[in-house]
Structures are given as C-alpha cells and as structure tokens.
Scaffold this active site. Structure first.
Site, short mmCIF file in Angstrom:
data_model
loop_
_atom_site.label_atom_id
_atom_site.label_comp_id
_atom_site.label_asym_id
_atom_site.label_seq_id
_atom_site.Cartn_x
_atom_site.Cartn_y
_atom_site.Cartn_z
N GLY A 112 -0.66 2.61 4.45
CA GLY A 112 0.47 2.00 5.06
C GLY A 112 0.22 0.45 5.04
O GLY A 112 0.98 0.14 4.64
N ASP A 113 -1.35 0.12 5.32
CA ASP A 113 -0.60 -1.44 5.22
C ASP A 113 -0.63 -1.88 4.22
O ASP A 113 -0.81 -2.82 3.90
CB ASP A 113 -1.97 -1.84 6.32
#
Length: 100
Positions: free
Chosen positions: A22-23
């Site tokens: 997600g980062d």
C-alpha cells in the site's frame, strides 16, 4: 481497480501478502500524478506496471530463498533497490480501457 470514472484497469491477482504494498502504491501514484500533470490514467498505468514488475522480482527472490515452500514475510519484502530503474522508467504493460 477503477482508474477514473470512465476507465478500468484489469490486474493479475495473487494470494500472497507482500510487505508495504500500500505504501508503494501511494508513493508511486503521488509521484506519477505530479510528474504527468495530474493525468490519472497515465499515472495509474505507470503505477500498476511498476508494481507488477516489483512484485515479480520480489516473488522470484522469495521463491528462490524459500526452497519451494511458502515464502516467509521477510522474503516478501519488496525489492525496491533492485527495482530502481523500473521505478524510474516503467514499461507500461497494462493499459486502462475506456468504459462505455
């Protein structure tokens, strides 16, 4: 994944849990939006293509280290340093398709 209200991107699916995915998505999308003058379609095509390349590289490494068993979470940490050139110059393989 919807790229905008008129476009959709089809993605390959895996059941593995990669660390920090997600980062990476957020960082790539933000960077490409700025770089491409906020063209959401172009930014997401580049983001998704880069992520697929990073995931393939990470999975290849993890499988080579796991000896054929399920890779450990540590082996699934994204290979970002090894993917530097792919991050800077993505090869867009997955194109957004206009929905009618």
């Amino acid at each position: 994944m919807v790229c905008s209200k008129d476009y959709i991107c089809q993605l390959p699916i895996t059941n593995l849990n990669f660390c920090f995915l997600g980062d990476l998505f957020t960082a790539l999308t933000t960077a490409w939006l700025k770089h491409d003058d906020f063209n959401i379609v172009s930014a997401l095509e580049k983001t998704i293509s880069t992520m697929q390349t990073v995931l393939r590289r990470t999975l290849s490494y993890a499988m080579s280290k796991s000896g054929g068993s399920d890779p450990s979470p540590g082996q699934l940490e994204l290979k970002l340093i090894q993917s530097r050139e792919d991050i800077l110059n993505p090869n867009v393989e997955i194109k957004a398709t206009r929905m009618v």
